[in-house]
Design an enzyme around this catalytic site. Structure first.
Site, PDB file in Angstrom:
ATOM      1  N   PHE A  74       4.451 -19.384 -16.787  1.00  0.00           N
ATOM      2  CA  PHE A  74       6.048 -18.699 -16.986  1.00  0.00           C
ATOM      3  C   PHE A  74       6.186 -17.705 -15.901  1.00  0.00           C
ATOM      4  O   PHE A  74       5.401 -17.106 -14.965  1.00  0.00           O
ATOM      5  CB  PHE A  74       5.753 -17.926 -18.387  1.00  0.00           C
ATOM      6  N   SER A  80      -1.258 -14.746  -9.492  1.00  0.00           N
ATOM      7  CA  SER A  80      -1.679 -15.390  -8.462  1.00  0.00           C
ATOM      8  C   SER A  80      -2.862 -15.043  -7.605  1.00  0.00           C
ATOM      9  O   SER A  80      -3.661 -15.829  -6.825  1.00  0.00           O
ATOM     10  CB  SER A  80      -0.391 -15.155  -7.281  1.00  0.00           C
ATOM     11  N   GLU A  81      -3.386 -13.844  -7.898  1.00  0.00           N
ATOM     12  CA  GLU A  81      -4.603 -13.170  -7.270  1.00  0.00           C
ATOM     13  C   GLU A  81      -5.241 -12.473  -8.410  1.00  0.00           C
ATOM     14  O   GLU A  81      -4.884 -11.301  -8.728  1.00  0.00           O
ATOM     15  CB  GLU A  81      -4.481 -12.400  -5.917  1.00  0.00           C
ATOM     16  N   TYR A 137      -5.005  -7.257 -11.032  1.00  0.00           N
ATOM     17  CA  TYR A 137      -4.566  -6.626 -12.367  1.00  0.00           C
ATOM     18  C   TYR A 137      -5.301  -6.067 -13.120  1.00  0.00           C
ATOM     19  O   TYR A 137      -5.010  -5.408 -14.074  1.00  0.00           O
ATOM     20  CB  TYR A 137      -3.822  -7.918 -13.075  1.00  0.00           C
ATOM     21  N   VAL A 150       4.419   0.778  -4.450  1.00  0.00           N
ATOM     22  CA  VAL A 150       5.348  -0.203  -5.002  1.00  0.00           C
ATOM     23  C   VAL A 150       4.948  -0.932  -6.461  1.00  0.00           C
ATOM     24  O   VAL A 150       5.445  -0.672  -7.575  1.00  0.00           O
ATOM     25  CB  VAL A 150       6.032  -1.118  -4.120  1.00  0.00           C
ATOM     26  N   LEU A 151       3.745  -1.407  -6.295  1.00  0.00           N
ATOM     27  CA  LEU A 151       3.229  -2.425  -7.596  1.00  0.00           C
ATOM     28  C   LEU A 151       3.020  -1.377  -8.729  1.00  0.00           C
ATOM     29  O   LEU A 151       3.294  -1.845  -9.841  1.00  0.00           O
ATOM     30  CB  LEU A 151       2.305  -3.171  -7.070  1.00  0.00           C
ATOM     31  N   ARG A 173       0.792  -1.249  -0.006  1.00  0.00           N
ATOM     32  CA  ARG A 173       0.076   0.053   0.073  1.00  0.00           C
ATOM     33  C   ARG A 173       1.039   1.272  -0.106  1.00  0.00           C
ATOM     34  O   ARG A 173       0.311   2.379   0.595  1.00  0.00           O
ATOM     35  CB  ARG A 173      -1.267  -0.042   1.123  1.00  0.00           C
TER      36      ARG A 173
END
Length: 409
Positions: free
Chosen positions: A409, A118-119, A123, A93-94, A90
């Site tokens: 991948f 992964s979640e 995205y 960073v992402l 939060r």
């Protein structure tokens, strides 16, 4: 917080990869896995976020060619190894990595970015839409029977060490790529991923086994699998765990599936990550006892809307103007006119009135032909501005075969 987002240097990789492993639970990999992923890392396409000397974020992008409807392959960035340290959640960073990465992908001239999530909830805000589904099954082979087409008995099956027949299996895979959207044309080195066989990930099953299918002396298909023996007071209860199966035609594929159904001392065949329209589902005697489950697989992001839509063909003629929303990559926003048919397509900016309004997320979902624009419109995610435009565009975007991502991948 002051952080530095920069391209990965080889000397930084251990810290960068260590952050990734910790973010995914901290369970170390085998030396075989570590060395393979090290060899496949593309340093100039990988970025890290650093807080002083500490790596707190990672992301990479493999160089891929992605098959699209019509049989062509489009350059695509395979987004991978994305992680953020739990101490730095939060804090943007992402977002900073996704911003840098999509700018880079655009500068590389690659019209599409893809990833496995992964979640899945993560995205969408960066413009990725779910473009393919995979199906898994746990088949009760003690009760379910498999019918096979004529000619199946003419296919010769033989065991072979997986490494010994790797080149022949890769040749089969390469021939199949143009025929199904969503597949990845494997670059040198990627064939080794299929042979990763650390004992720690076998779950009590055998080492990797391989059976090849031959016709006229040529390899026409293969199955890679493991066998997990199990015994109960009443007898054997083993499981076949399918890792990979490919065949050049329905007869070859049927021969391989029949073999898997009949492996000695087993009563269950477990599969994962298979195409949702795979033919074996029509050959079984009882689909309910196959326990099918679907889940999202490949998430698709159009980085250059015009180039991406022009790179594929369309099942039916399409002449439609899209009003595209894309706040994260604003160069995609605005109206695009798509002309397309089974022979080719063009897509360019236009001032003409829009026929459909949607975001780049919906375009990504529909791009490979597995998610219909009509279905998205039914959910209120695509707005029809010209009567009949949804039906026209949806018919054109549909793929004759379901898109499928054959491996992660």
């Amino acid at each position: 917080m002051t952080t530095d987002v920069r391209v990965l240097e080889p000397a930084e990789r251990d810290a960068w990869y260590g952050n990734l492993i910790r973010a995914f639970g901290g369970v170390d990999e085998s030396s075989e896995e570590r060395e393979l992923w090290r060899a496949l890392t593309e340093y100039d396409r990988s970025i890290g976020v650093w807080d002083g000397d500490e790596c707190v974020g990672s992301a990479g992008a493999f160089t891929f060619e992605l098959s699209v409807p019509g049989g062509a392959c489009v350059s695509a960035a395979g987004v991978t190894m994305v992680s953020v340290a739990a101490t730095h959640r939060r804090r943007g960073v992402l977002t900073s990595m996704m911003r840098r990465q999509l700018d880079d992908v655009r500068s590389w001239g690659e019209p599409v970015a893809v990833l496995t999530a992964s979640e899945p909830v993560i995205y969408g805000r960066f413009g990725y839409g779910t473009g393919t589904l995979n199906v898994s099954a746990e088949i009760d082979t003690a009760r379910v029977r498999l019918s096979v087409p004529p000619g199946t008995d003419d296919v010769r099956l033989r065991y072979a060490p997986p490494a010994d027949v790797l080149d022949a299996c890769e040749a089969v895979y390469a021939r199949l790529v143009p025929g199904r959207p969503g597949m990845l044309a494997r670059r040198p080195g990627w064939e080794r991923v299929a042979l990763l066989d650390p004992e720690s990930e076998r779950g009590g099953a055998s080492a990797l086994q391989c059976v090849v299918a031959e016709r006229d002396g040529e390899v026409a298909g293969y199955a890679r699998f493991r066998v997990k023996p199990e015994w109960t007071p009443s007898g054997h209860n083993g499981t076949v765990v399918l890792e990979d199966l490919e065949g050049l035609d329905p007869v070859v594929r049927a021969a391989l599936w029949r073999f898997l159904f009949g492996v000695d001392l087993t009563t269950t065949l477990r599969t994962r990550g298979r195409p949702v329209d795979e033919g074996w589902q029509h050959l079984v005697s009882d689909i309910r006892r196959c326990n099918l489950r679907t889940r999202d697989a490949l998430h698709v992001r159009l980085v250059d809307v015009g180039a991406a839509l022009a790179a594929r063909t369309y099942q039916a003629p399409v002449d439609v103007v899209f009003e595209v929303e894309d706040a994260f990559c604003p160069w995609n926003e605005g109206r695009w006119r798509l002309y397309g048919d089974p022979k080719g397509a063009s897509c360019a900016r236009t001032e003409d009135a829009a026929d459909l309004a949607l975001s780049v997320v919906e375009l990504g979902s529909a791009y490979l032909g597995g998610v219909s624009l009509a279905s998205l419109a039914g959910a209120g995610l695509v707005r029809e501005l010209r009567q009949g435009a949804v039906a026209e565009a949806s018919a054109g975007f549909t793929s004759a075969v379901a898109p499928w991502l054959p491996h992660g991948f």
